[in-house]
Design an enzyme around this catalytic site. Structure first.
Site, PDB file in Angstrom:
ATOM      1  N   CYS A 323       6.203  -1.504  -3.859  1.00  0.00           N
ATOM      2  CA  CYS A 323       5.537  -1.803  -2.588  1.00  0.00           C
ATOM      3  C   CYS A 323       6.451  -1.851  -1.362  1.00  0.00           C
ATOM      4  CB  CYS A 323       4.707  -3.080  -2.708  1.00  0.00           C
ATOM      5  SG  CYS A 323       5.313  -4.314  -3.837  1.00  0.00           S
ATOM      6  N   ARG A 352      12.634  -3.736 -14.817  1.00  0.00           N
ATOM      7  CA  ARG A 352      12.581  -5.195 -14.842  1.00  0.00           C
ATOM      8  C   ARG A 352      13.296  -5.714 -16.082  1.00  0.00           C
ATOM      9  NH1 ARG A 352       6.217  -6.099 -13.160  1.00  0.00           N
ATOM     10  NH2 ARG A 352       6.296  -4.840 -11.255  1.00  0.00           N
ATOM     11  N   GLN A 370       4.686   2.716 -12.972  1.00  0.00           N
ATOM     12  CA  GLN A 370       3.430   2.152 -12.489  1.00  0.00           C
ATOM     13  C   GLN A 370       2.603   3.232 -11.793  1.00  0.00           C
ATOM     14  OE1 GLN A 370       4.985  -1.136 -10.022  1.00  0.00           O
ATOM     15  NE2 GLN A 370       3.878  -2.516 -11.384  1.00  0.00           N
ATOM     16  N   ASP A 372       0.961   3.267  -9.121  1.00  0.00           N
ATOM     17  CA  ASP A 372       0.872   2.394  -7.965  1.00  0.00           C
ATOM     18  C   ASP A 372       0.194   3.082  -6.791  1.00  0.00           C
ATOM     19  OD1 ASP A 372       1.345  -0.122  -7.103  1.00  0.00           O
ATOM     20  OD2 ASP A 372       3.520   0.051  -7.016  1.00  0.00           O
ATOM     21  N   HIS A 374      -1.029   1.970  -2.478  1.00  0.00           N
ATOM     22  CA  HIS A 374      -1.223   0.965  -1.442  1.00  0.00           C
ATOM     23  C   HIS A 374      -2.141   1.530  -0.378  1.00  0.00           C
ATOM     24  CE1 HIS A 374       2.559  -0.310  -3.374  1.00  0.00           C
ATOM     25  NE2 HIS A 374       2.042  -1.511  -3.191  1.00  0.00           N
ATOM     26  N   LYS A 454      -7.423 -11.458  -5.748  1.00  0.00           N
ATOM     27  CA  LYS A 454      -7.307 -10.228  -6.524  1.00  0.00           C
ATOM     28  C   LYS A 454      -8.450 -10.085  -7.505  1.00  0.00           C
ATOM     29  CE  LYS A 454      -4.421 -12.163 -10.226  1.00  0.00           C
ATOM     30  NZ  LYS A 454      -3.272 -11.910 -11.130  1.00  0.00           N
ATOM     31  N   HIS A 500      -2.799  -3.690  -2.670  1.00  0.00           N
ATOM     32  CA  HIS A 500      -2.081  -3.126  -3.816  1.00  0.00           C
ATOM     33  C   HIS A 500      -3.115  -2.796  -4.882  1.00  0.00           C
ATOM     34  CE1 HIS A 500       1.869  -5.051  -2.605  1.00  0.00           C
ATOM     35  NE2 HIS A 500       1.015  -5.887  -2.029  1.00  0.00           N
TER      36      HIS A 500
END
Length: 626
Positions: A323, A352, A370, A372, A374, A454, A500
């Site tokens: 992000c 991670r 991911q 991902d 946005h 969320k 997100h």
């Protein structure tokens, strides 16, 4: 329960069918479907399982004097307790422990709570010489110095079977509420204290508890099926991926066959996102440490980040999330309200730190991609954008056969950033989008992140297990931290709304779920080898090769095999879970056909190569099994 649930025995709830339901009886004779509920879905089962963990600990300390207890939470479908013991527990020991547990259960000892002062709790723990419990007490007070300290007792204090534990509950009223016929001890494994490989190795005893024996039997059947589908075993058997310990734990090596499946998943993801108005982007894998300090990841997620890399006297950090990169791209140029919404998607690999003991196949790794995206939009656009994401979730996941979802909406917690007005707008937008979609949902009051509410979506696999998959998260934090703005209709400079969202969660984890749900038998459009031509003898090889080239010219993944008995060739193809087998013998050469067999539809007779190609291409387009 003072210590947070760590590892899980089985992922989420499942619907299982009992052995009697497979007996061929008529519908009128068959028992009702047995629903295996998780602890989250049943308060009574949660209490039963938590109390069972206490009874387990009491039984172990009765049979093994000197055993020290640590933590004993409930899990999704059971419980466990970690012990510090001098000798390893055996299967014979588990039988003896269960027998002692049943004795305690039959005594119908009351379960009762006692509130004590910190000093009293410390005094009692020291009296029974339980250093792990003392450490747990200290950690409670570190998190909340004003925390209420409670002990849970089994039996009255004067009873010879009296036992107690530092615990926050909840529990059933008495041990008699546990059904011995619904109780089982499953296995023993090693677990480091606090998950730290530098600390003491403990013995973790896993168990499960149900209200009825029928539920227990259905659970055992589901577990057996889950073992057959273990993605780690199938991944090795089908040569899809490996974890090379020589390169480091938690790092996935995608083999050619696994790479084919992954490429199909990613290509499908890209195509559907482009069709839905997303722009695809690429960003770096590392960045200056200051970026992560600005974003807050350094402070909030520092323990999950790898150590920094020194480059030209500057410290760089492998990215744990994508992000902040998208935020920097946003800030690269001024924006007007007329541009919104902006939808940026990326298959971005992140890194991670996970402790060695927590790593688990594709489900828990140190490097993963991911899916991902946005979305930057106006407050007035939030509902529509969330609804569009929900539509996208359904379209993407249904292509893989996932059509049953559990939806959770998490709202504002006690500590949060952002005004009440923006939280109210965000929560009402999420609720409205879910209503427009027609999806029932569970509200987790106060369960949102500090930076926004969320939606979490779980999918149900082929054997009824639920897996956390998609997340849609509003964020009021990063726009503030990075001073993001746009020019509105009145020439003002407000913050954009940032959303997100990830649909698969990660490619690696989703692949693990797919392998287990499909039991390795991928549908035609995903299968690494879609079809195999099997030749009966070498005299038909020329015709078989010409067919092979025809299939490949249409982009179909087909190979050829021969040189062994027909039975063995077919068996090898079945073991490799290839969807289609095409046999070529003398008759097929004469008729210019192929004898077709489908893993899903059985013998399909003789067909021309052209007809098979037509059918295969249609099956690929429709994302069908064939």
């Amino acid at each position: 329960m003072y210590d947070k649930l760590a590892s899980r025995l089985v992922h989420a709830s499942a619907v299982a069918t009992s052995a009697e339901q497979q007996s061929g009886k008529s519908p009128a004779e068959e028992p009702a479907e047995i629903v295996l509920r998780t602890s989250d879905e049943s308060e009574e089962l949660l209490r039963i399982r938590h109390t069972s963990s206490h009874i387990l600990a009491q039984a172990v300390q009765k049979l093994f004097p000197g055993a020290q207890v640590t933590i004993g939470p409930w899990t999704d479908m059971g419980f466990y307790y970690d012990f510090d013991l001098e000798e390893p527990l055996s299967d014979k020991d588990l039988k003896a422990i269960r027998k002692e547990m049943i004795r305690i259960i039959k005594r119908k000892l009351p379960m009762w709570e006692e509130v004590v002062s910190v000093a009293e709790a410390e005094k009692r723990i020291k009296e029974i010489e339980e250093p792990y419990k003392l450490e747990i007490l200290e950690s409670i007070l570190e998190r909340d110095p004003s925390a209420q300290i409670t002990l849970w007792h089994t039996g009255e204090t004067e009873d010879k079977d009296h036992w107690w534990d530092l615990c926050g509950g909840p529990h059933v009223e008495s041990t008699g509420k546990i059904n011995p016929k619904g109780l089982a001890l499953e296995n023993v494994s090693g677990a480091y204290w606090r998950g730290d490989e530098n600390k003491q190795m403990l013995q973790r005893v896993y168990g499960t508890a149900w209200e009825t024996s029928q539920e227990l039997q259905a659970y055992k059947k589901m577990k057996q099926e889950a073992l057959k589908r273990d993605h780690r075993k199938l991944g090795k058997d089908l040569n899809l991926f490996s974890i090379q310990e020589g390169a480091g734990g938690g790092l996935v090596f995608w083999h050619p066959k696994g790479s084919v499946v992954r490429n199909q998943i990613e290509e499908h993801w890209r195509n559907i996102h482009i069709a839905r108005g997303y722009d695809l982007v690429y960003t770096p894998h590392i960045a200056d440490i200051d970026l992560w300090k600005t974003s807050g990841h350094y402070d909030f997620y520092g323990e999950n980040m790898f150590q920094g890399i020194n480059i030209d006297d500057k410290e760089y950090q492998l990215r744990p999330m994508n992000c902040p990169f998208h935020v920097l791209m946003y800030k690269n140029a001024p924006h007007s309200y007329r541009e919104f919404p902006l939808r940026w998607g990326e298959l971005g690999t992140v890194y991670r730190y996970e402790r060695s003991g927590a790593l688990h196949g594709l489900f828990r790794v140190r490097g993963f991609t991911q899916d991902d995206a946005h979305i930057f939009c106006l407050p007035s656009q939030v509902t529509d954008e969330i609804k569009n994401v929900l539509d996208l979730v359904e379209d993407l996941l249904s292509a893989y056969g996932f059509v049953e979802y559990e939806v959770n909406l998490s709202t504002k917690p006690e500590k949060s950033v952002g005004s009440n007005e923006i939280w109210d707008l965000a929560e009402s937008s999420l609720k409205e989008a879910l209503q427009l979609k027609g999806w029932d949902h569970i509200v987790d009051v106060g369960g949102g992140a500090f930076y926004g509410p969320k939606i979490d979506i779980k999918i149900k696999d082929a054997i009824g297990r639920k897996w956390q998959c998609s997340t849609i998260q509003l964020d009021f934090n990063l726009p503030e931290r990075f001073d993001m703005e746009y020019v509105d209709e009145e020439n003002g400079r407000p913050r954009p709304i940032m959303i997100h969202r990830a649909i698969f969660g990660s490619i690696e984890r989703f692949m693990g779920v797919l392998i287990e749900s499909y039991a390795g038998l991928f549908p035609l459009w995903l299968a690494p080898i879609q079809a195999r031509i099997v030749i009966v003898n070498d005299s038909v090889r020329e015709y078989a090769n010409s067919c092979l080239e025809m299939f490949k010219s249409y982009g179909l993944r087909v190979d050829i095999a021969g040189g062994e008995s027909l039975g063995k060739l077919i068996r090898n193809a079945e073991v490799q879970k290839i969807p289609l087998i095409m046999v070529v013998g003398n008759n097929e050469v004469e008729t210019k056909t192929l004898s077709l067999r489908s893993r899903h539809q059985g013998d399909m007779g003789s067909m021309t190569p052209e007809k098979i190609i037509e059918e295969m291409k249609q099956a690929v387009v429709e994302k069908s099994k064939y």
